[in-house]
Design a protein around this motif. Structure first.
Motif, PDB file in Angstrom:
ATOM      1  N   TRP A  22      -2.630  -4.167  -4.022  1.00 11.12           N
ATOM      2  CA  TRP A  22      -2.789  -4.532  -2.752  1.00 11.12           C
ATOM      3  C   TRP A  22      -3.762  -6.108  -3.144  1.00 11.12           C
ATOM      4  O   TRP A  22      -3.461  -6.483  -2.352  1.00 11.12           O
ATOM      5  CB  TRP A  22      -3.088  -4.081  -2.048  1.00 11.12           C
ATOM      6  CG  TRP A  22      -4.586  -3.195  -1.737  1.00 11.12           C
ATOM      7  CD1 TRP A  22      -5.360  -2.131  -2.488  1.00 11.12           C
ATOM      8  CD2 TRP A  22      -5.495  -3.847  -1.109  1.00 11.12           C
ATOM      9  NE1 TRP A  22      -6.384  -1.794  -2.778  1.00 11.12           N
ATOM     10  CE2 TRP A  22      -7.384  -2.606  -1.255  1.00 11.12           C
ATOM     11  CE3 TRP A  22      -5.902  -4.923  -0.790  1.00 11.12           C
ATOM     12  CZ2 TRP A  22      -8.584  -3.699  -1.142  1.00 11.12           C
ATOM     13  CZ3 TRP A  22      -7.177  -5.703  -0.401  1.00 11.12           C
ATOM     14  CH2 TRP A  22      -8.823  -4.490  -0.840  1.00 11.12           C
ATOM     15  N   ARG A  23      -4.772  -5.635  -4.013  1.00  9.54           N
ATOM     16  CA  ARG A  23      -5.345  -6.690  -4.456  1.00  9.54           C
ATOM     17  C   ARG A  23      -4.887  -8.238  -4.512  1.00  9.54           C
ATOM     18  O   ARG A  23      -5.879  -9.108  -4.480  1.00  9.54           O
ATOM     19  CB  ARG A  23      -7.135  -6.540  -5.152  1.00  9.54           C
ATOM     20  CG  ARG A  23      -7.832  -5.069  -4.323  1.00  9.54           C
ATOM     21  CD  ARG A  23      -9.142  -4.665  -4.954  1.00  9.54           C
ATOM     22  NE  ARG A  23      -9.834  -3.832  -4.741  1.00  9.54           N
ATOM     23  CZ  ARG A  23     -10.380  -3.477  -3.692  1.00  9.54           C
ATOM     24  NH1 ARG A  23     -10.942  -4.694  -2.942  1.00  9.54           N
ATOM     25  NH2 ARG A  23     -11.129  -2.363  -3.847  1.00  9.54           N
ATOM     26  N   ARG A  24      -4.173  -7.925  -6.109  1.00 13.57           N
ATOM     27  CA  ARG A  24      -3.769  -8.789  -6.631  1.00 13.57           C
ATOM     28  C   ARG A  24      -2.401  -9.566  -5.107  1.00 13.57           C
ATOM     29  O   ARG A  24      -2.511 -10.936  -4.978  1.00 13.57           O
ATOM     30  CB  ARG A  24      -2.672  -8.630  -7.545  1.00 13.57           C
ATOM     31  CG  ARG A  24      -2.258  -9.508  -7.908  1.00 13.57           C
ATOM     32  CD  ARG A  24      -1.542  -9.608  -9.121  1.00 13.57           C
ATOM     33  NE  ARG A  24      -0.512 -10.419  -9.715  1.00 13.57           N
ATOM     34  CZ  ARG A  24      -1.549 -11.408 -10.699  1.00 13.57           C
ATOM     35  NH1 ARG A  24      -2.473 -11.499 -11.235  1.00 13.57           N
ATOM     36  NH2 ARG A  24      -0.667 -12.845 -11.595  1.00 13.57           N
ATOM     37  N   VAL A  25      -2.177  -8.692  -4.503  1.00 13.19           N
ATOM     38  CA  VAL A  25      -1.302  -9.580  -3.506  1.00 13.19           C
ATOM     39  C   VAL A  25      -1.764 -10.660  -2.718  1.00 13.19           C
ATOM     40  O   VAL A  25      -1.522 -11.461  -1.875  1.00 13.19           O
ATOM     41  CB  VAL A  25      -0.074  -8.399  -2.636  1.00 13.19           C
ATOM     42  CG1 VAL A  25       0.637  -8.871  -1.628  1.00 13.19           C
ATOM     43  CG2 VAL A  25       0.477  -8.004  -3.473  1.00 13.19           C
TER      44      VAL A  25
ATOM     45  N   VAL B  11       0.765  -1.168   0.035  1.00 17.26           N
ATOM     46  CA  VAL B  11      -0.111  -0.023   0.063  1.00 17.26           C
ATOM     47  C   VAL B  11       0.789   0.816  -0.173  1.00 17.26           C
ATOM     48  O   VAL B  11       0.635   2.656  -0.872  1.00 17.26           O
ATOM     49  CB  VAL B  11      -1.054  -0.208   1.122  1.00 17.26           C
ATOM     50  CG1 VAL B  11      -1.796   0.966   1.788  1.00 17.26           C
ATOM     51  CG2 VAL B  11      -2.057  -1.082   1.002  1.00 17.26           C
ATOM     52  N   ASN B  12       2.138   1.046   0.895  1.00 14.53           N
ATOM     53  CA  ASN B  12       3.091   2.300   0.800  1.00 14.53           C
ATOM     54  C   ASN B  12       3.325   2.704  -0.304  1.00 14.53           C
ATOM     55  O   ASN B  12       4.322   3.406  -0.768  1.00 14.53           O
ATOM     56  CB  ASN B  12       3.436   2.330   1.890  1.00 14.53           C
ATOM     57  CG  ASN B  12       2.830   2.648   3.472  1.00 14.53           C
ATOM     58  OD1 ASN B  12       2.959   3.900   3.650  1.00 14.53           O
ATOM     59  ND2 ASN B  12       2.576   1.330   4.247  1.00 14.53           N
ATOM     60  N   ALA B  13       3.609   1.174  -0.447  1.00 10.94           N
ATOM     61  CA  ALA B  13       4.670   1.919  -2.312  1.00 10.94           C
ATOM     62  C   ALA B  13       4.003   1.825  -3.728  1.00 10.94           C
ATOM     63  O   ALA B  13       4.269   2.650  -4.375  1.00 10.94           O
ATOM     64  CB  ALA B  13       5.297   0.575  -2.136  1.00 10.94           C
ATOM     65  N   THR B  14       3.281   1.761  -3.380  1.00  7.95           N
ATOM     66  CA  THR B  14       1.989   1.891  -5.084  1.00  7.95           C
ATOM     67  C   THR B  14       1.162   3.375  -4.622  1.00  7.95           C
ATOM     68  O   THR B  14       1.161   3.691  -5.864  1.00  7.95           O
ATOM     69  CB  THR B  14       1.168   0.607  -5.475  1.00  7.95           C
ATOM     70  OG1 THR B  14       0.615   0.292  -3.972  1.00  7.95           O
ATOM     71  CG2 THR B  14       1.990  -0.691  -5.722  1.00  7.95           C
ATOM     72  N   GLY B  15       0.380   3.051  -3.100  1.00  3.95           N
ATOM     73  CA  GLY B  15       0.141   4.602  -4.033  1.00  3.95           C
ATOM     74  C   GLY B  15      -0.802   4.512  -4.478  1.00  3.95           C
ATOM     75  O   GLY B  15      -1.850   4.055  -5.208  1.00  3.95           O
ATOM     76  N   ASP B  16      -0.601   6.296  -4.627  1.00  3.72           N
ATOM     77  CA  ASP B  16      -2.181   6.618  -5.722  1.00  3.72           C
ATOM     78  C   ASP B  16      -1.593   5.559  -7.112  1.00  3.72           C
ATOM     79  O   ASP B  16      -3.308   6.135  -8.301  1.00  3.72           O
ATOM     80  CB  ASP B  16      -2.056   7.800  -6.026  1.00  3.72           C
ATOM     81  CG  ASP B  16      -2.231   8.290  -4.712  1.00  3.72           C
ATOM     82  OD1 ASP B  16      -3.843   7.825  -4.313  1.00  3.72           O
ATOM     83  OD2 ASP B  16      -2.602   9.646  -4.602  1.00  3.72           O
ATOM     84  N   ALA B  17      -0.406   5.817  -7.920  1.00  4.93           N
ATOM     85  CA  ALA B  17      -0.114   5.577  -8.667  1.00  4.93           C
ATOM     86  C   ALA B  17      -0.415   3.892  -9.838  1.00  4.93           C
ATOM     87  O   ALA B  17      -1.220   3.998 -10.157  1.00  4.93           O
ATOM     88  CB  ALA B  17       1.774   4.829  -8.584  1.00  4.93           C
TER      89      ALA B  17
END
Length: 232
Positions: free
Chosen positions: A183-186, A172-178
């Motif tokens: 996170w859903r796939r993970v 969540v923190n790494a991907t952010g708005d990009a």
């Protein structure tokens, strides 16, 4: 005359003047927005600026960052506990287990601050930690029920849920708005790895004390604490 035992223990417990109460609510509202956007690494100074108060005013109400975190996230931790109890009420323990993981990880994705809260312990925030412990006890029951159905792999450990939250917080923190849905796939990958039959054995789970130390080490620094060389 009031006895010593009858007096409130902390400034935050005492009745506030109307202006002080307004300041407190303004600080909490500002912190909720700042932490949701920037996570718990956000400084107390940035919260004070957002609230339109001086840092001294903020520290009078919340002397340590943990105090502010507890005030901001009490309702989120209640919702987290409710997610576990909802999962326990599901007649299908496996669906309850997977539904809980999805719900908790969605809460992390919706609020960067709460993503951090689930992976950090705050020893001085007694009410927050009590709620976390209640949720943990319910999760242990949920895990045992899911194992009893044969759907959850036998070597799954309660500490694995903490690791899932840590992994999700990192995504969540790494991907952010990009890539806000990454996170859903993970989470789907993690859930599928939990299902029996297991394809192979897992490495040993971390010891409880070691995981607690990791969560404690991640706690945000106390702005009122002295510097390492002893200077305030």
């Amino acid at each position: 005359m009031a006895t010593r035992a009858s007096r409130p223990d902390t400034p935050a417990d005492r009745p506030l003047r109307s202006d002080a109460e307004r300041n407190r609510e303004r600080i909490i509202a500002a912190a909720r927005g700042v932490f949701a956007r920037d996570g718990l690494d956000a400084s107390m100074a940035s919260v004070a600026r957002e609230a339109g108060v001086g840092i001294a005013t903020l520290l009078r109400r919340f002397p340590a960052k943990a105090d502010l975190v507890a005030a901001v996230f009490a309702d989120r931790m209640d919702a987290y506990f409710e997610a576990v109890t909802t999962a326990l009420a599901n007649p299908d323990p496996w669906e309850g287990f997977t539904g809980y993981i999805e719900a908790a990880c969605a809460m992390q994705a919706a609020d960067y601050g709460f993503a951090d809260v689930l992976t950090i312990t705050f020893p001085t925030a007694k009410a927050l930690e009590q709620r976390r412990n209640e949720a943990y006890e319910a999760m242990v029951e949920l895990i045992n029920r899911a194992k009893a159905t044969g759907r959850l792999r036998e070597d799954f450990d309660p500490s694995d849920l903490v690791l899932i939250h840590m992994a999700n917080a990192g995504v969540v923190n790494a991907t952010g708005d990009a890539a806000p849905d990454a996170w859903r796939r993970v989470v789907a990958l993690l859930i599928q790895s939990c299902e029996a039959p297991a394809r192979g054995p897992l490495p040993p789970s971390p010891e409880h004390d070691a995981l607690y130390r990791a969560m404690l080490r991640a706690s945000p620094p106390d702005p009122a604490a002295p510097a390492p060389d002893g200077r305030a």
